[in-house]
Scaffold this motif. Structure first.
Motif, PDB file in Angstrom:
ATOM      1  N   ALA A   1       3.489   2.850 -10.160  1.00  0.00           N
ATOM      2  CA  ALA A   1       1.960   3.432 -10.651  1.00  0.00           C
ATOM      3  C   ALA A   1       1.890   4.862 -11.327  1.00  0.00           C
ATOM      4  O   ALA A   1       2.801   5.677 -11.073  1.00  0.00           O
TER       5      ALA A   1
ATOM      6  N   GLU B   1      -4.797  -3.754 -11.383  1.00  0.00           N
ATOM      7  CA  GLU B   1      -3.928  -4.419 -11.062  1.00  0.00           C
ATOM      8  C   GLU B   1      -2.267  -3.350  -9.746  1.00  0.00           C
ATOM      9  O   GLU B   1      -2.834  -2.744  -9.923  1.00  0.00           O
ATOM     10  N   THR B   2      -2.325  -4.538  -9.800  1.00  0.00           N
ATOM     11  CA  THR B   2      -1.350  -3.877  -8.100  1.00  0.00           C
ATOM     12  C   THR B   2       0.514  -3.897  -9.011  1.00  0.00           C
ATOM     13  O   THR B   2       0.346  -5.066  -9.908  1.00  0.00           O
ATOM     14  N   THR B   3       0.801  -2.560  -9.148  1.00  0.00           N
ATOM     15  CA  THR B   3       1.418  -1.865 -10.140  1.00  0.00           C
ATOM     16  C   THR B   3       3.087  -1.921  -9.430  1.00  0.00           C
ATOM     17  O   THR B   3       2.349  -0.423  -8.402  1.00  0.00           O
TER      18      THR B   3
ATOM     19  N   GLY C   1      -3.445  -2.663  -6.569  1.00  0.00           N
ATOM     20  CA  GLY C   1      -4.437  -2.976  -7.099  1.00  0.00           C
ATOM     21  C   GLY C   1      -5.612  -2.885  -6.643  1.00  0.00           C
ATOM     22  O   GLY C   1      -6.327  -4.367  -5.860  1.00  0.00           O
TER      23      GLY C   1
ATOM     24  N   THR D   1       5.354  -0.445  -5.322  1.00  0.00           N
ATOM     25  CA  THR D   1       4.130  -0.628  -5.495  1.00  0.00           C
ATOM     26  C   THR D   1       2.845  -0.225  -4.776  1.00  0.00           C
ATOM     27  O   THR D   1       2.582  -0.339  -3.054  1.00  0.00           O
TER      28      THR D   1
ATOM     29  N   ILE E   1      -6.677   2.253 -10.869  1.00  0.00           N
ATOM     30  CA  ILE E   1      -5.867   1.260 -10.706  1.00  0.00           C
ATOM     31  C   ILE E   1      -5.527  -0.765 -10.566  1.00  0.00           C
ATOM     32  O   ILE E   1      -6.234  -0.622  -8.904  1.00  0.00           O
TER      33      ILE E   1
END
Length: 246
Positions: free
Chosen positions: A65, A60-62, A104, A101, A58
């Motif tokens: 996820a 990018e902060t998702t 990432g 969240t 991961i």
């Protein structure tokens, strides 16, 4: 070993009972492996966020996820290539919330995160090993439930032989996830691996001696396990019962 003996034609009550006992133990411990992995995922999500992100690549902060089946994380593009995503499963495993969240890798300071190209593949090997063992155990008990003679099903016996080392493979892959996943830290945020390297000399000699000792022990163990068993006369289990009655 019992499955291999049955494949070689040593169809004895001893080998059949030994195989059943081994599969009983596997049946008990496989669910414990699953519970242990689930517990570890939640601990990582709270305490080792960079490792948690590296396990599934991961970048990018998702929110929500995914968890990937297979795939190759590419730091150059910040993408997981060739993987099959299961939407929101990583967030659920880590936080029990499918919309949670996951931070990432790109949101950590440069040079402070593990390489997902090492962590993710070994995590996949660990999980894959679990399912190989699960398939073998499920097949065995399905055959027993159908009241078929296990020793006559060559495909099942071959599967059991193939699956037999996957417990050790899962163990070693898990340790590699642990060790690669904590890089570059010995104590996260406080001490890097490069700062903890010993200045002492002669470590290579000690390592070489230990390596030779373990190779010798492994060779001896395999020789004992694989050498032909001495010929048996009669049924050893029946003899044991007769001795007990006497």
């Amino acid at each position: 070993m019992y499955a291999a003996a049955l494949l070689r034609g040593h169809v004895t009550e001893y080998n059949r009972r030994g195989l059943t006992l081994a599969l009983v133990i596997a049946t008990v411990f496989l669910p414990l492996m699953l519970l242990s992995g689930d517990f570890s995922a939640r601990v990582l999500a709270r305490t080792q966020l960079a490792k948690f992100a590296a396990i599934e690549g991961i970048f990018e902060t998702t929110q929500g996820a995914p968890l990937y089946i297979g795939g190759w994380p590419d730091p150059a593009t910040g993408e997981m290539k060739y993987g099959i995503p299961i939407p929101k499963l990583l967030s659920f495993l880590g936080y029990r919330d499918p919309n949670a969240t996951v931070k990432g890798l790109n949101d950590f300071p440069p040079g402070t995160t593990p390489d997902p190209r090492l962590v993710h593949p070994f995590f996949q090997v660990m999980v894959g090993a679990f399912f190989v063992m699960l398939l073998a155990v499920a097949w065995f008990w399905w055959q027993r439930w159908r009241r078929r003679e296990i020793s006559s099903d060559k495909r099942l016996l071959r599967m059991l032989v193939i699956a037999s080392p996957f417990g050790m493979i899962a163990l070693e892959a898990g340790w590699l996830v642990t060790e690669f996943g904590r890089q570059p830290w010995i104590a996260s945020g406080y001490m890097r691996v490069a700062e903890g390297v010993t200045p002492r000399t002669g470590i290579e000699v000690v390592f070489g001696v230990f390596l030779l000792v373990y190779i010798a022990l492994t060779t001896g163990l395999l020789w004992l396990l694989l050498r032909p068993a001495p010929p048996r006369t009669g049924n050893p289990l029946a003899k044991e019962d007769a001795h007990v009655h006497a």
